[in-house]
Write an enzyme that holds these catalytic residues in place. Structure first.
Site, PDB file in Angstrom:
ATOM      1  N   GLU A 173      28.563  13.456  -9.659  1.00  0.00           N
ATOM      2  CA  GLU A 173      29.381  14.460  -8.979  1.00  0.00           C
ATOM      3  C   GLU A 173      30.819  14.181  -9.388  1.00  0.00           C
ATOM      4  O   GLU A 173      31.221  13.023  -9.553  1.00  0.00           O
ATOM      5  CB  GLU A 173      29.216  14.383  -7.462  1.00  0.00           C
ATOM      6  CG  GLU A 173      27.795  14.614  -6.971  1.00  0.00           C
ATOM      7  CD  GLU A 173      27.210  15.965  -7.356  1.00  0.00           C
ATOM      8  OE1 GLU A 173      27.994  16.931  -7.510  1.00  0.00           O
ATOM      9  OE2 GLU A 173      25.983  16.059  -7.529  1.00  0.00           O
ATOM     10  N   HIS A 207      23.549  18.851  -4.631  1.00  0.00           N
ATOM     11  CA  HIS A 207      24.948  18.575  -4.952  1.00  0.00           C
ATOM     12  C   HIS A 207      25.409  17.213  -4.454  1.00  0.00           C
ATOM     13  O   HIS A 207      26.614  16.966  -4.377  1.00  0.00           O
ATOM     14  CB  HIS A 207      25.871  19.690  -4.449  1.00  0.00           C
ATOM     15  CG  HIS A 207      25.598  21.015  -5.080  1.00  0.00           C
ATOM     16  ND1 HIS A 207      25.701  21.230  -6.444  1.00  0.00           N
ATOM     17  CD2 HIS A 207      25.194  22.204  -4.551  1.00  0.00           C
ATOM     18  CE1 HIS A 207      25.379  22.486  -6.708  1.00  0.00           C
ATOM     19  NE2 HIS A 207      25.074  23.089  -5.590  1.00  0.00           N
ATOM     20  N   ASP A 231      20.091  15.270  -6.505  1.00  0.00           N
ATOM     21  CA  ASP A 231      19.876  15.969  -7.765  1.00  0.00           C
ATOM     22  C   ASP A 231      19.058  15.126  -8.749  1.00  0.00           C
ATOM     23  O   ASP A 231      18.277  15.664  -9.537  1.00  0.00           O
ATOM     24  CB  ASP A 231      21.217  16.354  -8.387  1.00  0.00           C
ATOM     25  CG  ASP A 231      21.893  17.492  -7.624  1.00  0.00           C
ATOM     26  OD1 ASP A 231      21.282  18.040  -6.688  1.00  0.00           O
ATOM     27  OD2 ASP A 231      23.048  17.816  -7.954  1.00  0.00           O
TER      28      ASP A 231
END
Length: 257
Positions: free
Chosen positions: A85, A221, A226
């Protein structure tokens, strides 16, 4: 095949996994397809045959799964599923705020999950998307400390990444500053999806999760959420692509540059 066909195929595979044994074609058609509101009889059997992709082993009139015959990954190889991220889309102007990995090797599973202090405020829209706030990363290590800790997990592994170009764009220059050249074989699940699911017009993680009937993605997210989803879709596509021909994951990859 349409996206709905992929979902029905996955439901067939899931039913076989739950039974743990091969089933006659007519029984599989009636037990799974009839529960989807489709008519029984020869029509269902014809539809079943169109749904049997590379994951399924057919022996005369019975259907099983190739995953019962060989493993993903193979026992003598290591794979690492990875996700980041970040504070934005530019590797030059934005920073990593979370890294997660799962390494699979010799039947074992090692997880790595770290928040990263980006050294800059996290934009509000990124916090809304990921749930990661400035206060969450204030005491976290910087990316070079986190990558130094993560490096042993990358050793001699094939990397599996959804939209690999994005993650590699952030990882490669930062690893280079640590003196590490990332030349691992890399599987991009988007590339696999082009071959395994040609009927899909979209190949993002949400689209792949829908096609494989995974339901809502837990922790979407967030890096580990993920990673878990990428692992699930990669496993399905591996058997679709190998179709009874055991192949090292590295041979189905491109090499990072």
């Amino acid at each position: 095949m349409s996206p709905t066909h992929y979902r029905l195929s996955t439901r067939l595979a899931r039913h076989l996994r739950s039974t743990g044994c091969r089933l006659p074609e007519h029984a599989l058609a009636e037990q799974v397809l009839a529960t989807q509101g489709l008519p029984k009889g020869s029509w269902a059997s014809d539809l079943l045959k169109s749904l049997l992709d590379g994951r399924f082993e057919r022996i005369e009139t019975e259907v099983g799964l190739w995953e019962w015959k060989y493993d993903f990954p193979a026992r003598d190889e290591a794979v690492v599923v990875l996700d980041l991220e970040t504070t934005g889309l530019s590797p030059d102007n934005n920073e990593i705020i979370e890294l997660a990995m799962i390494r699979l090797e010799n039947g074992s599973r090692t997880t790595f999950e770290r928040l990263v202090n980006p050294g800059t405020p996290i934009p509000a829209f990124i916090s809304r998307l990921t749930g990661i706030r400035n206060q969450d990363v204030r005491e976290a290590a910087d990316i070079y400390t986190v990558l130094s800790e993560a490096l042993p997990l990358l050793d001699n592994a094939t990397l599996i990444i959804q939209n690999a170009g994005f993650d590699l764009g952030f990882l490669q220059p930062r690893l280079k500053r640590l003196g590490y050249r990332l030349d691992n074989p890399v599987v991009d699940t988007i590339h696999w999806a082009r071959k395994a699911l040609p009927g899909l017009s979209k190949r993002g993680l949400d689209a792949l999760a829908w096609a494989f009937d995974l339901g809502p993605i837990a922790g979407r997210h967030r890096a580990m959420g993920d990673v878990e989803t990428t692992l699930q879709v990669a496993r399905e596509m591996y058997y679709m692509l190998t179709a009874g021909r055991p192949t090292p994951t590295s041979q189905l990859a491109f090499r990072a540059r």
